[in-house]
Design a protein around this motif. Structure first.
Motif, PDB file in Angstrom:
ATOM      1  N   SER A   1      22.619  49.174  -8.621  1.00  0.00           N
ATOM      2  CA  SER A   1      23.470  48.428  -7.698  1.00  0.00           C
ATOM      3  C   SER A   1      22.706  47.249  -7.099  1.00  0.00           C
ATOM      4  N   GLU A   2      21.438  47.483  -6.746  1.00  0.00           N
ATOM      5  CA  GLU A   2      20.595  46.425  -6.212  1.00  0.00           C
ATOM      6  C   GLU A   2      20.265  45.367  -7.275  1.00  0.00           C
TER       7      GLU A   2
ATOM      8  N   GLU B   1      15.441  50.697  -5.015  1.00  0.00           N
ATOM      9  CA  GLU B   1      16.664  51.070  -4.305  1.00  0.00           C
ATOM     10  C   GLU B   1      16.924  50.214  -3.070  1.00  0.00           C
ATOM     11  N   ASN B   2      15.950  49.415  -2.691  1.00  0.00           N
ATOM     12  CA  ASN B   2      16.106  48.571  -1.506  1.00  0.00           C
ATOM     13  C   ASN B   2      15.319  47.275  -1.713  1.00  0.00           C
ATOM     14  N   ILE B   3      15.893  46.354  -2.464  1.00  0.00           N
ATOM     15  CA  ILE B   3      15.220  45.105  -2.803  1.00  0.00           C
ATOM     16  C   ILE B   3      15.429  44.096  -1.674  1.00  0.00           C
TER      17      ILE B   3
ATOM     18  N   LEU C   1      21.673  53.630  -7.145  1.00  0.00           N
ATOM     19  CA  LEU C   1      21.402  52.668  -6.091  1.00  0.00           C
ATOM     20  C   LEU C   1      20.533  51.526  -6.614  1.00  0.00           C
ATOM     21  N   ALA C   2      19.553  51.851  -7.456  1.00  0.00           N
ATOM     22  CA  ALA C   2      18.676  50.822  -8.017  1.00  0.00           C
ATOM     23  C   ALA C   2      19.458  49.813  -8.859  1.00  0.00           C
TER      24      ALA C   2
ATOM     25  N   ARG D   1      23.187  43.206  -7.668  1.00  0.00           N
ATOM     26  CA  ARG D   1      23.377  42.382  -6.467  1.00  0.00           C
ATOM     27  C   ARG D   1      22.490  41.140  -6.487  1.00  0.00           C
ATOM     28  N   VAL D   2      21.231  41.295  -6.889  1.00  0.00           N
ATOM     29  CA  VAL D   2      20.290  40.164  -6.804  1.00  0.00           C
ATOM     30  C   VAL D   2      20.343  39.247  -8.020  1.00  0.00           C
TER      31      VAL D   2
ATOM     32  N   ASP E   1      21.419  38.102  -2.198  1.00  0.00           N
ATOM     33  CA  ASP E   1      22.340  38.228  -3.328  1.00  0.00           C
ATOM     34  C   ASP E   1      22.185  37.040  -4.272  1.00  0.00           C
TER      35      ASP E   1
END
Length: 206
Positions: A119-120, A90-92, A116-117, A123-124, A96
């Protein structure tokens, strides 16, 4: 962290994830990874022997330092650059569009905030990046599903947050990825915990 979570649970998880049937599943999916790779939930590093020279860099995250301490792989001998970070899905802690490929095996069952996971993950990933996944989850038979649902609350408490009944393909696609390849089967063992999904997913482009 209590005694069970610190000393007993890591051993139990490592044993469960290192069965021969699970190793065969890892052998199917991990060699598909290439380029700059992020592995979410590396645990004790059970996937490491299956990566190939197609990988240039591997960044691995896991919230459990106790599990990572159980690794038996000499990371100095890996044929690619390797970095381990204590972090959650949830917070990698990466920039980006950093990775060609994200790998996740037997981890989606435990992540508390899947929205959230994912979404991350999106993003990456670089444009045209891929998610390689191999997970256990919701069985196809109604009878097994019923049993999964009944015992899931207890299983989750003793299994470090592991859920037996998550619909893996639906969760992936509901969270903005498109599955381009999917295979399923029961592994040897207890049916409520042995139905496997594995394949490839990509970020949806609208």
């Amino acid at each position: 962290m209590n005694f069970y979570n610190k000393y007993i649970l890591p051993k139990a998880i490592n044993w469960a994830c290192d069965q021969s049937s699970s190793r065969k599943q890892r052998e199917k999916i991990i060699p598909l990874a290439s380029g700059s790779v992020l592995e979410i939930g590396i645990g004790s590093g059970l996937n490491l022997p299956f990566y190939t020279s197609k990988v240039k860099t591997l960044t691995a995250i896991d919230p459990s330092k106790e599990l990572w301490k159980r690794t038996q792989i000499n990371i100095e001998k890996l044929p690619f650059d390797f970095k381990f970070i204590i972090a959650s899905a949830e917070n990698i802690p990466e920039n980006d569009h950093s990775f060609d490929c994200v790998v996740i095996t037997y981890t989606l069952c435990t992540i508390p905030n899947l929205k959230l996971a994912f979404s991350e993950i999106k993003r990456v990933l670089k444009p045209n990046g891929k998610l390689l996944f191999c997970e256990h989850g919701k069985a196809p038979e109604k009878g097994i599903q019923k049993y999964q649902n009944i015992i899931n609350p207890f299983w989750k408490r003793i299994g470090g947050g592991c859920n037996l009944n998550r619909n893996i393909p639906a969760l992936i696609e509901e969270n903005g990825l498109t599955i381009s390849k999917l295979e399923t089967m029961y592994l040897a063992g207890w049916k409520p915990a042995s139905y496997n999904y594995w394949g490839i997913a990509e970020v949806k482009i609208f």
